[in-house]
Write a protein that holds these residues in place. Sequence first.
Motif, PDB file in Angstrom:
ATOM      1  N   LYS A  58       0.782  -1.191  -0.138  1.00  0.00           N
ATOM      2  CA  LYS A  58      -0.185   0.015  -0.157  1.00  0.00           C
ATOM      3  C   LYS A  58       0.931   1.236  -0.115  1.00  0.00           C
ATOM      4  CE  LYS A  58      -3.744   0.431   2.189  1.00  0.00           C
ATOM      5  NZ  LYS A  58      -4.730   0.445   3.102  1.00  0.00           N
ATOM      6  N   PHE A  59       2.062   1.243   0.869  1.00  0.00           N
ATOM      7  CA  PHE A  59       2.853   2.494   0.660  1.00  0.00           C
ATOM      8  C   PHE A  59       3.384   2.540  -0.517  1.00  0.00           C
ATOM      9  CE2 PHE A  59       6.645   4.923   1.785  1.00  0.00           C
ATOM     10  CZ  PHE A  59       6.382   5.765   3.007  1.00  0.00           C
ATOM     11  N   TYR A  60       3.860   1.467  -1.206  1.00  0.00           N
ATOM     12  CA  TYR A  60       4.468   1.497  -2.478  1.00  0.00           C
ATOM     13  C   TYR A  60       3.511   2.413  -3.429  1.00  0.00           C
ATOM     14  CZ  TYR A  60       4.866  -0.437  -7.279  1.00  0.00           C
ATOM     15  OH  TYR A  60       4.883  -0.764  -8.739  1.00  0.00           O
ATOM     16  N   LEU A  61       2.209   1.633  -3.563  1.00  0.00           N
ATOM     17  CA  LEU A  61       1.002   2.202  -4.518  1.00  0.00           C
ATOM     18  C   LEU A  61       0.564   3.545  -4.205  1.00  0.00           C
ATOM     19  CD1 LEU A  61      -1.193  -0.975  -4.407  1.00  0.00           C
ATOM     20  CD2 LEU A  61       0.244  -0.252  -6.276  1.00  0.00           C
ATOM     21  N   ASP A  62       0.796   4.072  -2.832  1.00  0.00           N
ATOM     22  CA  ASP A  62       0.418   5.350  -2.676  1.00  0.00           C
ATOM     23  C   ASP A  62       1.324   6.270  -3.013  1.00  0.00           C
ATOM     24  OD1 ASP A  62      -2.243   4.641  -1.556  1.00  0.00           O
ATOM     25  OD2 ASP A  62      -1.426   4.695   0.541  1.00  0.00           O
ATOM     26  N   ASN A  63       2.579   6.139  -3.035  1.00  0.00           N
ATOM     27  CA  ASN A  63       3.851   6.824  -2.873  1.00  0.00           C
ATOM     28  C   ASN A  63       4.683   6.990  -4.263  1.00  0.00           C
ATOM     29  OD1 ASN A  63       3.544   8.375  -0.340  1.00  0.00           O
ATOM     30  ND2 ASN A  63       3.155   6.315   0.304  1.00  0.00           N
ATOM     31  N   ASN A  64       4.296   5.882  -5.102  1.00  0.00           N
ATOM     32  CA  ASN A  64       5.560   5.642  -6.032  1.00  0.00           C
ATOM     33  C   ASN A  64       6.931   5.452  -5.663  1.00  0.00           C
ATOM     34  OD1 ASN A  64       5.327   5.355  -9.013  1.00  0.00           O
ATOM     35  ND2 ASN A  64       6.322   7.686  -9.273  1.00  0.00           N
ATOM     36  N   VAL A  65       6.967   4.458  -4.926  1.00  0.00           N
ATOM     37  CA  VAL A  65       8.445   4.201  -4.335  1.00  0.00           C
ATOM     38  C   VAL A  65       8.439   2.669  -4.146  1.00  0.00           C
ATOM     39  CG1 VAL A  65       8.419   6.190  -3.028  1.00  0.00           C
ATOM     40  CG2 VAL A  65       7.537   4.165  -1.957  1.00  0.00           C
ATOM     41  N   TYR A  66       9.818   2.212  -3.752  1.00  0.00           N
ATOM     42  CA  TYR A  66      10.118   0.726  -3.638  1.00  0.00           C
ATOM     43  C   TYR A  66      10.776   0.852  -2.375  1.00  0.00           C
ATOM     44  CZ  TYR A  66      14.562   1.189  -6.052  1.00  0.00           C
ATOM     45  OH  TYR A  66      15.976   1.678  -6.449  1.00  0.00           O
ATOM     46  N   PHE A  67      10.991  -0.376  -1.943  1.00  0.00           N
ATOM     47  CA  PHE A  67      11.742  -0.666  -0.534  1.00  0.00           C
ATOM     48  C   PHE A  67      12.880  -1.277  -1.047  1.00  0.00           C
ATOM     49  CE2 PHE A  67       7.573   0.880   1.234  1.00  0.00           C
ATOM     50  CZ  PHE A  67       8.255   0.999   2.553  1.00  0.00           C
ATOM     51  N   GLU A  68      13.850  -1.135  -0.380  1.00  0.00           N
ATOM     52  CA  GLU A  68      15.373  -1.803  -0.564  1.00  0.00           C
ATOM     53  C   GLU A  68      15.667  -2.474   0.718  1.00  0.00           C
ATOM     54  OE1 GLU A  68      18.235  -0.657  -3.579  1.00  0.00           O
ATOM     55  OE2 GLU A  68      19.557  -0.802  -1.820  1.00  0.00           O
ATOM     56  N   PHE A  69      15.698  -3.805   0.930  1.00  0.00           N
ATOM     57  CA  PHE A  69      16.052  -4.393   2.344  1.00  0.00           C
ATOM     58  C   PHE A  69      17.398  -5.179   2.326  1.00  0.00           C
ATOM     59  CE2 PHE A  69      11.198  -4.432   2.254  1.00  0.00           C
ATOM     60  CZ  PHE A  69      10.994  -3.842   3.304  1.00  0.00           C
ATOM     61  N   HIS A  70      18.076  -4.676   3.396  1.00  0.00           N
ATOM     62  CA  HIS A  70      19.402  -5.349   3.567  1.00  0.00           C
ATOM     63  C   HIS A  70      19.495  -5.708   4.822  1.00  0.00           C
ATOM     64  CE1 HIS A  70      21.115  -3.473   0.001  1.00  0.00           C
ATOM     65  NE2 HIS A  70      20.346  -2.469   0.273  1.00  0.00           N
ATOM     66  N   PRO A  71      20.455  -6.831   5.528  1.00  0.00           N
ATOM     67  CA  PRO A  71      20.264  -7.457   6.910  1.00  0.00           C
ATOM     68  C   PRO A  71      20.203  -6.404   7.881  1.00  0.00           C
ATOM     69  CG  PRO A  71      22.030  -8.346   5.516  1.00  0.00           C
ATOM     70  CD  PRO A  71      21.338  -7.127   4.681  1.00  0.00           C
ATOM     71  N   VAL A  73      19.698  -2.491   7.840  1.00  0.00           N
ATOM     72  CA  VAL A  73      18.980  -1.465   7.084  1.00  0.00           C
ATOM     73  C   VAL A  73      17.925  -1.556   5.864  1.00  0.00           C
ATOM     74  CG1 VAL A  73      20.933  -0.064   7.587  1.00  0.00           C
ATOM     75  CG2 VAL A  73      20.558  -0.835   5.322  1.00  0.00           C
ATOM     76  N   PHE A  74      17.025  -0.693   5.800  1.00  0.00           N
ATOM     77  CA  PHE A  74      16.255  -0.786   4.491  1.00  0.00           C
ATOM     78  C   PHE A  74      16.078   0.736   4.128  1.00  0.00           C
ATOM     79  CE2 PHE A  74      12.946   0.273   7.545  1.00  0.00           C
ATOM     80  CZ  PHE A  74      11.905   0.872   6.796  1.00  0.00           C
ATOM     81  N   TYR A  75      15.937   0.719   2.630  1.00  0.00           N
ATOM     82  CA  TYR A  75      15.627   2.263   2.106  1.00  0.00           C
ATOM     83  C   TYR A  75      14.321   2.160   1.570  1.00  0.00           C
ATOM     84  CZ  TYR A  75      20.702   2.202   2.930  1.00  0.00           C
ATOM     85  OH  TYR A  75      21.911   2.186   3.339  1.00  0.00           O
ATOM     86  N   VAL A  76      13.742   3.498   1.767  1.00  0.00           N
ATOM     87  CA  VAL A  76      12.605   3.769   0.635  1.00  0.00           C
ATOM     88  C   VAL A  76      13.183   4.695  -0.386  1.00  0.00           C
ATOM     89  CG1 VAL A  76      10.234   4.893   0.725  1.00  0.00           C
ATOM     90  CG2 VAL A  76      10.809   3.525   2.692  1.00  0.00           C
ATOM     91  N   LYS A  77      12.965   4.217  -1.637  1.00  0.00           N
ATOM     92  CA  LYS A  77      13.587   4.699  -2.767  1.00  0.00           C
ATOM     93  C   LYS A  77      12.527   5.121  -3.786  1.00  0.00           C
ATOM     94  CE  LYS A  77      18.122   2.847  -3.015  1.00  0.00           C
ATOM     95  NZ  LYS A  77      19.133   2.096  -3.597  1.00  0.00           N
ATOM     96  N   PRO A  87      15.897   6.259   4.846  1.00  0.00           N
ATOM     97  CA  PRO A  87      16.611   5.242   5.416  1.00  0.00           C
ATOM     98  C   PRO A  87      16.032   4.805   6.559  1.00  0.00           C
ATOM     99  CG  PRO A  87      17.940   7.370   5.838  1.00  0.00           C
ATOM    100  CD  PRO A  87      16.521   7.677   5.181  1.00  0.00           C
ATOM    101  N   SER A  88      16.201   3.753   6.995  1.00  0.00           N
ATOM    102  CA  SER A  88      16.020   3.291   8.519  1.00  0.00           C
ATOM    103  C   SER A  88      16.605   2.079   8.622  1.00  0.00           C
ATOM    104  CB  SER A  88      14.375   2.992   8.447  1.00  0.00           C
ATOM    105  OG  SER A  88      14.134   3.133  10.003  1.00  0.00           O
ATOM    106  N   GLN A  89      16.553   1.621   9.906  1.00  0.00           N
ATOM    107  CA  GLN A  89      17.256   0.500  10.358  1.00  0.00           C
ATOM    108  C   GLN A  89      16.133  -0.702  10.865  1.00  0.00           C
ATOM    109  OE1 GLN A  89      19.780   2.444  13.309  1.00  0.00           O
ATOM    110  NE2 GLN A  89      21.123   3.019  11.880  1.00  0.00           N
ATOM    111  N   ASN A  90      16.825  -1.842  10.763  1.00  0.00           N
ATOM    112  CA  ASN A  90      16.323  -3.055  11.390  1.00  0.00           C
ATOM    113  C   ASN A  90      16.468  -3.057  12.817  1.00  0.00           C
ATOM    114  OD1 ASN A  90      16.486  -5.596  12.805  1.00  0.00           O
ATOM    115  ND2 ASN A  90      16.655  -6.689  10.768  1.00  0.00           N
ATOM    116  N   LEU A  97      10.223   2.033  10.717  1.00  0.00           N
ATOM    117  CA  LEU A  97      10.390   3.274  10.655  1.00  0.00           C
ATOM    118  C   LEU A  97      10.815   4.149  11.728  1.00  0.00           C
ATOM    119  CD1 LEU A  97       7.348   4.366   8.182  1.00  0.00           C
ATOM    120  CD2 LEU A  97       9.834   4.125   7.412  1.00  0.00           C
ATOM    121  N   THR A  98      12.076   4.608  11.824  1.00  0.00           N
ATOM    122  CA  THR A  98      12.507   5.383  13.257  1.00  0.00           C
ATOM    123  C   THR A  98      12.341   6.769  13.378  1.00  0.00           C
ATOM    124  OG1 THR A  98      14.909   5.411  12.217  1.00  0.00           O
ATOM    125  CG2 THR A  98      14.284   3.363  13.648  1.00  0.00           C
TER     126      THR A  98
END
Length: 135
Positions: A58-71, A73-77, A87-90, A97-98
């Motif tokens: 839903k976040f992707y569809l509402d905002n034209n973004v994608y998520f990139e997950f790493h061990p 951290v993750f990024y909304v791009k 950017p945010s952390q695990n 989302l911090t």
Amino acid sequence: MTASEPYLGNDNLHVGDGKGLPISHLGHTKIYAPHRSFTLSNVLHVPTITKPLLSVQKFYLDNNVYFEFHPRVFYVKDLNTHEILLPSQNKDGLYALTKSFVTSVPQAYWSPCTSASADLWHRRLGHPTTRIFNC
């Protein structure tokens, strides 16, 4: 929530243990990051849930973004430019989302409750436990 109205349906939000939690309101709001705001539409207010959950789709569809997950951290791009917007952390095994990366967040999205462990949330969300990966 920025705007909400009472939810008049009979649906519940079902969590990993199969329990149905009643929905009290439906609305929309925004999350404000340093360089962009993000829209959250069709937000369900579930008073008995202890941690706020976010639908990545839903976040992707509402905002034209994608998520990139790493061990760790993750990024909304941005979907077109691939620019990192948020950017945010695990944290304790969950991607969260911090507040340090979000400048102004409606209170409905941050819960002061920290009693549930990461393992409990993984079970509630239907994720495998760490024991499965350690075999």
